[in-house]
Motif scaffolding. Structure first.
Motif, PDB file in Angstrom:
ATOM      1  N   SER A   8       0.823  -1.200   0.000  1.00  0.00           N
ATOM      2  CA  SER A   8       0.000   0.000   0.000  1.00  0.00           C
ATOM      3  C   SER A   8       0.861   1.255   0.000  1.00  0.00           C
ATOM      4  O   SER A   8       1.886   1.315   0.678  1.00  0.00           O
ATOM      5  CB  SER A   8      -0.901   0.005   1.241  1.00  0.00           C
ATOM      6  N   SER A   9       0.444   2.268  -0.723  1.00  0.00           N
ATOM      7  CA  SER A   9       1.175   3.534  -0.739  1.00  0.00           C
ATOM      8  C   SER A   9       1.084   4.249   0.609  1.00  0.00           C
ATOM      9  O   SER A   9       1.855   5.150   0.886  1.00  0.00           O
ATOM     10  CB  SER A   9       0.645   4.437  -1.852  1.00  0.00           C
ATOM     11  N   TYR A  10       0.145   3.854   1.455  1.00  0.00           N
ATOM     12  CA  TYR A  10       0.024   4.431   2.796  1.00  0.00           C
ATOM     13  C   TYR A  10       0.948   3.757   3.793  1.00  0.00           C
ATOM     14  O   TYR A  10       1.085   4.210   4.917  1.00  0.00           O
ATOM     15  CB  TYR A  10      -1.424   4.348   3.295  1.00  0.00           C
ATOM     16  N   SER A  11       1.594   2.668   3.419  1.00  0.00           N
ATOM     17  CA  SER A  11       2.504   1.949   4.300  1.00  0.00           C
ATOM     18  C   SER A  11       3.872   2.612   4.258  1.00  0.00           C
ATOM     19  O   SER A  11       4.289   3.139   3.234  1.00  0.00           O
ATOM     20  CB  SER A  11       2.636   0.497   3.855  1.00  0.00           C
ATOM     21  N   THR A  12       4.566   2.546   5.368  1.00  0.00           N
ATOM     22  CA  THR A  12       5.933   3.067   5.434  1.00  0.00           C
ATOM     23  C   THR A  12       6.842   1.937   5.888  1.00  0.00           C
ATOM     24  O   THR A  12       6.390   0.932   6.437  1.00  0.00           O
ATOM     25  CB  THR A  12       6.051   4.238   6.424  1.00  0.00           C
ATOM     26  N   SER A  13       8.121   2.106   5.691  1.00  0.00           N
ATOM     27  CA  SER A  13       9.067   1.069   6.119  1.00  0.00           C
ATOM     28  C   SER A  13       9.144   0.976   7.635  1.00  0.00           C
ATOM     29  O   SER A  13       9.527  -0.051   8.176  1.00  0.00           O
ATOM     30  CB  SER A  13      10.453   1.342   5.532  1.00  0.00           C
ATOM     31  N   SER A  14       8.762   2.024   8.345  1.00  0.00           N
ATOM     32  CA  SER A  14       8.825   2.006   9.807  1.00  0.00           C
ATOM     33  C   SER A  14       7.511   1.560  10.441  1.00  0.00           C
ATOM     34  O   SER A  14       7.465   1.294  11.632  1.00  0.00           O
ATOM     35  CB  SER A  14       9.193   3.394  10.336  1.00  0.00           C
ATOM     36  N   GLY A  15       6.453   1.480   9.654  1.00  0.00           N
ATOM     37  CA  GLY A  15       5.153   1.104  10.192  1.00  0.00           C
ATOM     38  C   GLY A  15       4.942  -0.395  10.207  1.00  0.00           C
ATOM     39  O   GLY A  15       5.309  -1.085   9.263  1.00  0.00           O
ATOM     40  N   PRO A  16       4.370  -0.926  11.274  1.00  0.00           N
ATOM     41  CA  PRO A  16       4.196  -2.370  11.361  1.00  0.00           C
ATOM     42  C   PRO A  16       2.965  -2.884  10.604  1.00  0.00           C
ATOM     43  O   PRO A  16       2.859  -4.073  10.370  1.00  0.00           O
ATOM     44  CB  PRO A  16       4.032  -2.606  12.853  1.00  0.00           C
ATOM     45  N   ASP A  17       2.049  -2.012  10.254  1.00  0.00           N
ATOM     46  CA  ASP A  17       0.800  -2.443   9.645  1.00  0.00           C
ATOM     47  C   ASP A  17       0.812  -2.169   8.147  1.00  0.00           C
ATOM     48  O   ASP A  17       0.675  -1.030   7.727  1.00  0.00           O
ATOM     49  CB  ASP A  17      -0.391  -1.717  10.277  1.00  0.00           C
ATOM     50  N   ALA A  56     -11.224   2.590   2.439  1.00  0.00           N
ATOM     51  CA  ALA A  56      -9.894   2.408   3.005  1.00  0.00           C
ATOM     52  C   ALA A  56      -9.082   3.698   2.907  1.00  0.00           C
ATOM     53  O   ALA A  56      -8.361   4.056   3.838  1.00  0.00           O
ATOM     54  CB  ALA A  56      -9.187   1.278   2.296  1.00  0.00           C
ATOM     55  N   SER A  57      -9.177   4.386   1.793  1.00  0.00           N
ATOM     56  CA  SER A  57      -8.431   5.641   1.623  1.00  0.00           C
ATOM     57  C   SER A  57      -8.894   6.702   2.612  1.00  0.00           C
ATOM     58  O   SER A  57      -8.087   7.425   3.186  1.00  0.00           O
ATOM     59  CB  SER A  57      -8.613   6.166   0.198  1.00  0.00           C
ATOM     60  N   ALA A  58     -10.183   6.799   2.842  1.00  0.00           N
ATOM     61  CA  ALA A  58     -10.721   7.785   3.795  1.00  0.00           C
ATOM     62  C   ALA A  58     -10.306   7.442   5.221  1.00  0.00           C
ATOM     63  O   ALA A  58     -10.009   8.325   6.027  1.00  0.00           O
ATOM     64  CB  ALA A  58     -12.237   7.856   3.689  1.00  0.00           C
ATOM     65  N   SER A  59     -10.227   6.159   5.542  1.00  0.00           N
ATOM     66  CA  SER A  59      -9.862   5.726   6.897  1.00  0.00           C
ATOM     67  C   SER A  59      -8.376   5.966   7.182  1.00  0.00           C
ATOM     68  O   SER A  59      -7.992   6.115   8.327  1.00  0.00           O
ATOM     69  CB  SER A  59     -10.176   4.248   7.080  1.00  0.00           C
ATOM     70  N   ALA A  60      -7.552   5.981   6.148  1.00  0.00           N
ATOM     71  CA  ALA A  60      -6.109   6.137   6.319  1.00  0.00           C
ATOM     72  C   ALA A  60      -5.712   7.588   6.578  1.00  0.00           C
ATOM     73  O   ALA A  60      -4.593   7.857   6.987  1.00  0.00           O
ATOM     74  CB  ALA A  60      -5.386   5.607   5.097  1.00  0.00           C
TER      75      ALA A  60
END
Length: 61
Positions: A8-17, A56-60
């Motif tokens: 997902s483009s909302y994911s980061t390398s530091s984020g666990p989810d 999903a986009s609105a929730s992020a």
């Protein structure tokens, strides 16, 4: 067939989810948890996935 999973483009390398998606063909969208790549997967129709994306986009945000 080897699947190409896209994070997902909302994911980061530091984020666990993280959620990853693969499209093995035009009739299926696969969704999995990147923390558990051999775990369960959701298999969705493309229309179901398209209906879910705005939510999903609105929730992020």
């Amino acid at each position: 067939m080897k699947l190409e999973w896209i994070k997902s483009s909302y994911s980061t390398s530091s984020g666990p989810d993280c959620v990853e998606v693969a499209t093995p063909d035009e009739n299926h969208v696969l969704v999995r948890d990147s923390k558990n790549p051999t775990g369960p997967r959701l298999t969705l129709a493309p229309t179901t996935w398209a209906t879910f994306l705005p939510y999903a986009s609105a929730s992020a945000r």
